[in-house]
Scaffold this active site. Structure first.
Site, PDB file in Angstrom:
ATOM      1  N   GLU A 159       1.038  -1.199  -0.032  1.00 13.35           N
ATOM      2  CA  GLU A 159      -0.077   0.039  -0.149  1.00 13.35           C
ATOM      3  C   GLU A 159       0.889   1.187   0.230  1.00 13.35           C
ATOM      4  O   GLU A 159       0.581   2.240  -0.818  1.00 13.35           O
ATOM      5  CB  GLU A 159      -1.076   0.122   1.117  1.00 13.35           C
ATOM      6  N   CYS A 162      -2.791  -3.185   7.212  1.00 17.52           N
ATOM      7  CA  CYS A 162      -2.440  -3.376   8.638  1.00 17.52           C
ATOM      8  C   CYS A 162      -2.925  -2.153   9.308  1.00 17.52           C
ATOM      9  O   CYS A 162      -3.076  -1.082   8.856  1.00 17.52           O
ATOM     10  CB  CYS A 162      -0.822  -3.655   8.729  1.00 17.52           C
ATOM     11  N   CYS A 173      -1.112   0.915   7.476  1.00 18.41           N
ATOM     12  CA  CYS A 173      -1.418   1.051   6.056  1.00 18.41           C
ATOM     13  C   CYS A 173      -2.876   1.552   5.876  1.00 18.41           C
ATOM     14  O   CYS A 173      -3.210   2.380   5.224  1.00 18.41           O
ATOM     15  CB  CYS A 173      -1.302  -0.166   5.100  1.00 18.41           C
ATOM     16  N   ALA A 184      19.750 -47.542 -11.800  1.00 19.91           N
ATOM     17  CA  ALA A 184      20.061 -48.476 -10.566  1.00 19.91           C
ATOM     18  C   ALA A 184      21.345 -48.077  -9.844  1.00 19.91           C
ATOM     19  O   ALA A 184      21.442 -48.124  -8.569  1.00 19.91           O
ATOM     20  CB  ALA A 184      19.966 -49.911 -11.065  1.00 19.91           C
ATOM     21  N   SER A 218      21.850 -39.811 -12.175  1.00 18.52           N
ATOM     22  CA  SER A 218      20.474 -39.114 -12.159  1.00 18.52           C
ATOM     23  C   SER A 218      20.686 -37.871 -13.027  1.00 18.52           C
ATOM     24  O   SER A 218      19.603 -36.863 -13.536  1.00 18.52           O
ATOM     25  CB  SER A 218      19.865 -38.395 -10.976  1.00 18.52           C
ATOM     26  N   TRP A 244      20.981 -36.010 -16.671  1.00 14.04           N
ATOM     27  CA  TRP A 244      19.891 -35.492 -16.406  1.00 14.04           C
ATOM     28  C   TRP A 244      18.639 -36.257 -16.806  1.00 14.04           C
ATOM     29  O   TRP A 244      18.694 -36.850 -18.310  1.00 14.04           O
ATOM     30  CB  TRP A 244      19.823 -33.950 -17.098  1.00 14.04           C
ATOM     31  N   ASP A 251      25.286 -36.456  -4.503  1.00 14.23           N
ATOM     32  CA  ASP A 251      25.127 -35.495  -5.484  1.00 14.23           C
ATOM     33  C   ASP A 251      26.043 -34.206  -5.196  1.00 14.23           C
ATOM     34  O   ASP A 251      26.390 -33.402  -6.077  1.00 14.23           O
ATOM     35  CB  ASP A 251      23.710 -35.105  -5.914  1.00 14.23           C
ATOM     36  N   LEU A 279      22.389 -26.231  -4.911  1.00 14.95           N
ATOM     37  CA  LEU A 279      21.243 -25.917  -4.178  1.00 14.95           C
ATOM     38  C   LEU A 279      20.838 -24.478  -4.322  1.00 14.95           C
ATOM     39  O   LEU A 279      20.215 -23.545  -3.271  1.00 14.95           O
ATOM     40  CB  LEU A 279      20.861 -26.291  -2.765  1.00 14.95           C
TER      41      LEU A 279
END
Length: 341
Positions: free
Chosen positions: A46, A69, A79, A159, A163, A165, A195, A199
């Site tokens: 706001e 608020c 606000c 297996a 992974s 890709w 891995d 991240l």
């Protein structure tokens, strides 16, 4: 209201502990001010919209995704009185603020000031946009999204654990966008050891929005951790029961996410970690990326989630979205009957 909700999504994952709110000021059929909660929670949506509108706010209608608020703060003005003082003549609010410091007082203050108030417009979409804030308020924990990237036959790796890709570049880019919209990202010990995932966010222009890294493990780690991802900035003081090693927050059980300094948590691996959160009923949203490949004999996407009756598996998830990402497909599900997302 739809436009205000879209604005609120711009700051999702960067405003905690404040909600990501959107606000649009309309006068004589023309938008004169737009705002969304800024990173760190201030300025509020706001305040941003009023600053942009200036004198044109007088006589305008404010469309706000959350009740303005009413409580004073050292970080900025309330606000609701700001809207009234600016001469806004009508406020349309999507959701009443669950914060007990406001919780209806903002709308009451506006009415007392002679401002017309309409509430509940676009409420469901507004709640979905503010799922992190509302989940924290209602359940005392972050809103949890579980991401799974699988083959057509439900495998997440060969297996031998390979992974990279399964999905293509478009799906991986979308995952990085999701990371940028979460304050924290979590993996299990197995994924961490095999891995060594970074991240972080690797999309041009969004690198600074890399989330806090969280490791779920019951074992002490050996050899430390990779260097920390770029600092996403403090969100909230960390629960003193949690441990931080080498820039990584360490928890010992899914329930400990309640202490994380985050309102949005993204879980990325692996199968046992995903299963643990599903068993604990701590997953609010599923992102299922599916590649058009068959692996056969690979590693399953999930471990045991505690299901003993097949009938009980039905009706737990509602599909919200399906889209193509290159050659892959993304399906988005939310927990039934209705989560805040």
């Amino acid at each position: 209201m739809t436009a205000a909700i879209a604005l609120s999504e711009r700051s999702r994952g960067r405003t905690a502990p404040n909600p990501n709110v959107g606000c649009i000021l309309v006068r004589d059929g023309r938008v004169v001010g737009r705002g969304w909660t800024q990173p760190g929670g201030r300025p509020h949506a706001e305040a941003m919209a009023l600053a942009q509108a200036g004198e044109q706010a007088r006589g305008a209608t404010a469309y706000v995704t959350l009740e303005p608020c009413a409580h004073e703060s050292a970080r900025g003005p309330a606000c609701a009185p700001s809207l009234a003082q600016a001469g806004v003549t009508r406020v349309v609010a999507g959701v009443v603020d669950p914060d007990p410091r406001t919780a209806g007082r903002g709308l009451a203050l506006l009415r007392e000031a002679g401002v017309a108030v309409t509430e509940g417009i676009g409420a469901d979409d507004a709640r979905r946009a503010m799922a992190g804030f509302l989940t924290r308020r209602a359940l005392g924990r972050p809103f949890v999204t579980l991401k799974l990237a699988t083959s057509l036959d439900g495998c997440i790796a060969l297996a031998d654990g390979t992974s990279r890709w399964i999905t293509g570049p478009e799906a991986r880019a979308h995952t990085h966008l999701e990371r940028a919209r979460h304050e924290a990202i979590l993996v299990g010990r197995g994924t961490w050891d095999v891995d060594a995932p970074r991240l972080d966010v690797r999309l041009a222009g969004l690198e600074q929005h890399s989330p806090i890294r969280v490791l779920l493990t019951r074992r002490p780690r050996e050899g430390g951790a990779p260097s920390p991802a770029p600092d996403a900035g403090p969100v909230r003081e960390m629960n003193p029961r949690l441990r931080e090693d080498d820039g990584v927050v360490v928890i010992g059980a899914p329930e400990e996410i309640a202490g994380l300094p985050a309102d949005h948590l993204l879980i990325e691996g692996g199968a046992q970690t995903a299963a643990a959160f599903l068993r604990a009923k701590l997953v609010d949203r599923l992102l299922l990326y599916r590649a058009p490949v068959l692996i056969g004999g690979g590693r399953a996407a999930l471990g045991d989630i505690g299901l003993t009756d097949l009938a009980a598996a039905h009706g737990r998830w509602q599909r919200r979205d399906t889209r193509r990402l290159g050659s892959d497909t993304l399906e988005v599900y939310v927990a039934a009957p209705c989560s805040p997302e």
